[in-house]
Design a protein around this motif. Structure first.
Motif, PDB file in Angstrom:
ATOM      1  N   VAL A  39      28.710  -6.150 -25.976  1.00 12.69           N
ATOM      2  CA  VAL A  39      29.171  -4.800 -25.638  1.00 12.69           C
ATOM      3  C   VAL A  39      28.923  -4.634 -24.143  1.00 12.69           C
ATOM      4  N   CYS A  40      29.666  -3.762 -23.507  1.00 16.55           N
ATOM      5  CA  CYS A  40      29.586  -3.659 -22.053  1.00 16.55           C
ATOM      6  C   CYS A  40      29.829  -2.226 -21.610  1.00 16.55           C
ATOM      7  N   SER A  41      29.205  -1.865 -20.507  1.00 18.10           N
ATOM      8  CA  SER A  41      29.546  -0.615 -19.835  1.00 18.10           C
ATOM      9  C   SER A  41      29.761  -0.931 -18.359  1.00 18.10           C
ATOM     10  N   ALA A  42      30.636  -0.167 -17.736  1.00 11.92           N
ATOM     11  CA  ALA A  42      30.934  -0.351 -16.322  1.00 11.92           C
ATOM     12  C   ALA A  42      31.034   1.015 -15.664  1.00 11.92           C
ATOM     13  N   HIS A  67      24.124   3.137 -24.278  1.00 11.55           N
ATOM     14  CA  HIS A  67      24.142   4.400 -23.534  1.00 11.55           C
ATOM     15  C   HIS A  67      22.883   4.575 -22.688  1.00 11.55           C
ATOM     16  N   CYS A  68      21.731   4.244 -23.244  1.00 13.07           N
ATOM     17  CA  CYS A  68      20.470   4.351 -22.514  1.00 13.07           C
ATOM     18  C   CYS A  68      20.460   3.413 -21.303  1.00 13.07           C
ATOM     19  N   VAL A  69      20.893   2.182 -21.510  1.00 13.62           N
ATOM     20  CA  VAL A  69      20.937   1.204 -20.429  1.00 13.62           C
ATOM     21  C   VAL A  69      21.951   1.628 -19.365  1.00 13.62           C
ATOM     22  N   THR A  70      23.060   2.199 -19.787  1.00  9.51           N
ATOM     23  CA  THR A  70      24.081   2.670 -18.844  1.00  9.51           C
ATOM     24  C   THR A  70      23.532   3.809 -17.993  1.00  9.51           C
ATOM     25  N   ASP A  71      22.812   4.725 -18.601  1.00 14.79           N
ATOM     26  CA  ASP A  71      22.199   5.816 -17.827  1.00 14.79           C
ATOM     27  C   ASP A  71      21.224   5.270 -16.795  1.00 14.79           C
ATOM     28  N   ARG A  75      21.468   5.519 -12.627  1.00 14.89           N
ATOM     29  CA  ARG A  75      20.394   6.001 -11.750  1.00 14.89           C
ATOM     30  C   ARG A  75      20.056   4.966 -10.678  1.00 14.89           C
ATOM     31  N   MET A  76      19.993   3.700 -11.070  1.00 11.51           N
ATOM     32  CA  MET A  76      19.703   2.636 -10.105  1.00 11.51           C
ATOM     33  C   MET A  76      20.815   2.523  -9.069  1.00 11.51           C
ATOM     34  N   GLU A  77      22.040   2.620  -9.524  1.00  7.90           N
ATOM     35  CA  GLU A  77      23.195   2.540  -8.607  1.00  7.90           C
ATOM     36  C   GLU A  77      23.185   3.701  -7.629  1.00  7.90           C
ATOM     37  N   GLU A  78      22.911   4.912  -8.122  1.00  2.93           N
ATOM     38  CA  GLU A  78      22.871   6.084  -7.249  1.00  2.93           C
ATOM     39  C   GLU A  78      21.741   5.973  -6.230  1.00  2.93           C
TER      40      GLU A  78
END
Length: 90
Positions: A39-42, A67-71, A75-78
């Motif tokens: 599964v993946c999020s981008a 969803h938790c990992v995506t959040d 935050r890390m990206e921001e």
């Protein structure tokens, strides 16, 4: 369109609806559409005219964590982009 897995989007209308949802949510989620068993999020990133994506893949057995990992990824990206923007403005 050519499917990569049995779960891939197969028609243009579905693809356009998915892209519209990504535009609104600012995240793309997929379940085994690119690779069976993952599964993946981008998260799209745009700085000026530059565009990029930060993505993460997990085993499908960990889909409930996506969803938790995506959040956390957002935050890390921001935080990273804020640091870069600050250092560029000095």
């Amino acid at each position: 369109m050519r499917s990569l897995t049995p779960y891939s989007v197969r028609c243009e209308g579905d693809l356009l609806r998915r892209l519209d949802a990504v535009r609104r949510a600012q995240v793309a989620l997929e379940q085994q559409e690119y690779a069976v068993g993952t599964v993946c999020s981008a998260i799209p990133i745009q700085v000026g005219s530059a565009a990029a994506t930060v993505a993460i893949s997990l085993p499908a057995s960990d889909a409930q964590r996506l969803h938790c990992v995506t959040d956390r990824l957002r935050r890390m990206e921001e935080a990273t982009l804020t640091t870069l923007a600050f250092s560029i403005s000095i």
